[in-house]
Write an enzyme that holds these catalytic residues in place. Structure first.
Site, PDB file in Angstrom:
ATOM      1  N   ASP A   1       0.836  -1.195   0.000  1.00  7.88           N
ATOM      2  CA  ASP A   1       0.000   0.000   0.000  1.00  7.88           C
ATOM      3  C   ASP A   1       0.875   1.250   0.000  1.00  7.88           C
ATOM      4  O   ASP A   1       2.044   1.221   0.432  1.00  7.88           O
ATOM      5  CB  ASP A   1      -0.892   0.030   1.241  1.00  7.88           C
ATOM      6  CG  ASP A   1      -1.898  -1.112   1.266  1.00  7.88           C
ATOM      7  OD1 ASP A   1      -2.221  -1.626   0.186  1.00  7.88           O
ATOM      8  OD2 ASP A   1      -2.344  -1.477   2.369  1.00  7.88           O
ATOM      9  N   ARG A   2       0.306   2.345  -0.452  1.00  9.51           N
ATOM     10  CA  ARG A   2       1.038   3.617  -0.515  1.00  9.51           C
ATOM     11  C   ARG A   2       1.753   3.943   0.804  1.00  9.51           C
ATOM     12  O   ARG A   2       2.913   4.350   0.807  1.00  9.51           O
ATOM     13  CB  ARG A   2       0.067   4.756  -0.853  1.00  9.51           C
ATOM     14  CG  ARG A   2       0.715   6.133  -0.876  1.00  9.51           C
ATOM     15  CD  ARG A   2      -0.328   7.238  -0.863  1.00  9.51           C
ATOM     16  NE  ARG A   2      -1.063   7.297  -2.109  1.00  9.51           N
ATOM     17  CZ  ARG A   2      -0.726   8.074  -3.145  1.00  9.51           C
ATOM     18  NH1 ARG A   2       0.341   8.854  -3.067  1.00  9.51           N
ATOM     19  NH2 ARG A   2      -1.454   8.076  -4.240  1.00  9.51           N
TER      20      ARG A   2
END
Length: 286
Positions: free
Chosen positions: A131-132
């Site tokens: 995820d970011r």
């Protein structure tokens, strides 16, 4: 030029079936070899569709390497590199792939820039995504067949994480086996649901605090938001993960770090075991 040797004593069969059966080439990659590249048997060019191999033969192929990725000149924290693989320590706020034509500062863009400056004519094929706002190790294959060989099953790579979670899980070590699927009202959020995909996460508390605990986790499956959903489901969401009920008072992003990977090198057959320390924001809470 990518090369494979057929084991001695192997009966004659089509090159396509040998490569597929031994996890060397995916269906999509074979189509690219057939229509856009060149296949060789013992260094001699052959017609891919009808080529056959037997024990001792050397199969090789070439693909035209063209990339539409726009290079981005930003720092890259390289933890490991060889002719086949690149392992990066991804920072917070960085996504893996461009999601829109106007986004040019992803990990893939930065790696493309690194290849140019290091004189490498290879590809950028992330083996999995983070995820970011999750930090840590990302494995990038330099050739598509390397990516394919590491993704034929989840147990090809052992992936370990550190997380800071709300409260203290009880028991202090357990396996979470809860299926995960999309939340009907969201295109982003996931949830535990009986008709979801099977998901397994092992956790172990390594430091217990009054308000939060430091937990080590190992993924046995690779579902989207798996750790975040599983820890929230047992009542201990990650600090900073407000999407799943975690408080952002002490840290402004989900406190999750991919700190270790273990796998067998797909070409050199050696054991790769790499670990990195906690990032500063999580270390301050540990």
């Amino acid at each position: 030029m990518i090369k494979f040797t057929v084991p001695n004593g192997h009966e004659r069969q089509k090159a396509r079936y040998f490569l597929a059966a031994h996890g060397k080439v995916s269906t999509n990659l074979w189509k690219k070899i057939k229509w856009q590249g060149q296949l060789f048997i013992n260094s001699q060019p052959v017609r891919a569709a009808s080529a056959t191999v037997t024990g001792g033969d050397i199969i090789s192929y070439e693909l035209a390497a063209k990339s539409k990725i726009i290079p981005c000149d930003k720092p890259l924290d390289i933890v490991y590199e060889d002719d086949w693989l690149l392992i990066i320590n991804k920072p917070c706020q960085q996504i893996i792939h461009p999601t829109h034509k106007t986004i040019h500062d992803t990990l893939v863009n930065i790696v493309a820039n690194y290849y140019i400056h290091s004189g490498q004519q290879v590809g950028c094929h992330p083996v999995y995504r983070l995820d970011r706002n999750t930090t840590g190790l990302v494995i990038i294959a330099k050739q598509p067949q390397i990516q394919y060989s590491l993704t034929t099953s989840h147990d090809k790579i052992q992936r370990f994480y550190h997380a800071i979670v709300t409260g203290c899980p009880s028991p202090k070590e357990a396996m979470i086996a809860l299926s995960i699927g999309r939340k009907p009202t969201s295109i982003i959020e996931r949830m535990v649901r009986n008709d979801g995909q099977p998901a397994l996460t092992h956790y172990r508390v390594i430091r217990q605090g009054r308000l939060y605990s430091h937990v080590q986790l190992k993924l046995y499956t690779g579902r989207t938001h798996q750790i975040r959903v599983h820890m929230a489901a047992i009542g201990h969401p990650l600090l900073g993960d407000d999407l799943y009920g975690g408080s952002r008072e002490l840290i402004k992003r989900q406190a999750l770090h991919a700190y270790r990977v273990i796998f067998k090198h797909p070409i050199e057959n050696k054991r790769i075991d790499i670990s990195i320390p906690l990032p500063s924001d999580m270390a301050a809470l540990s």
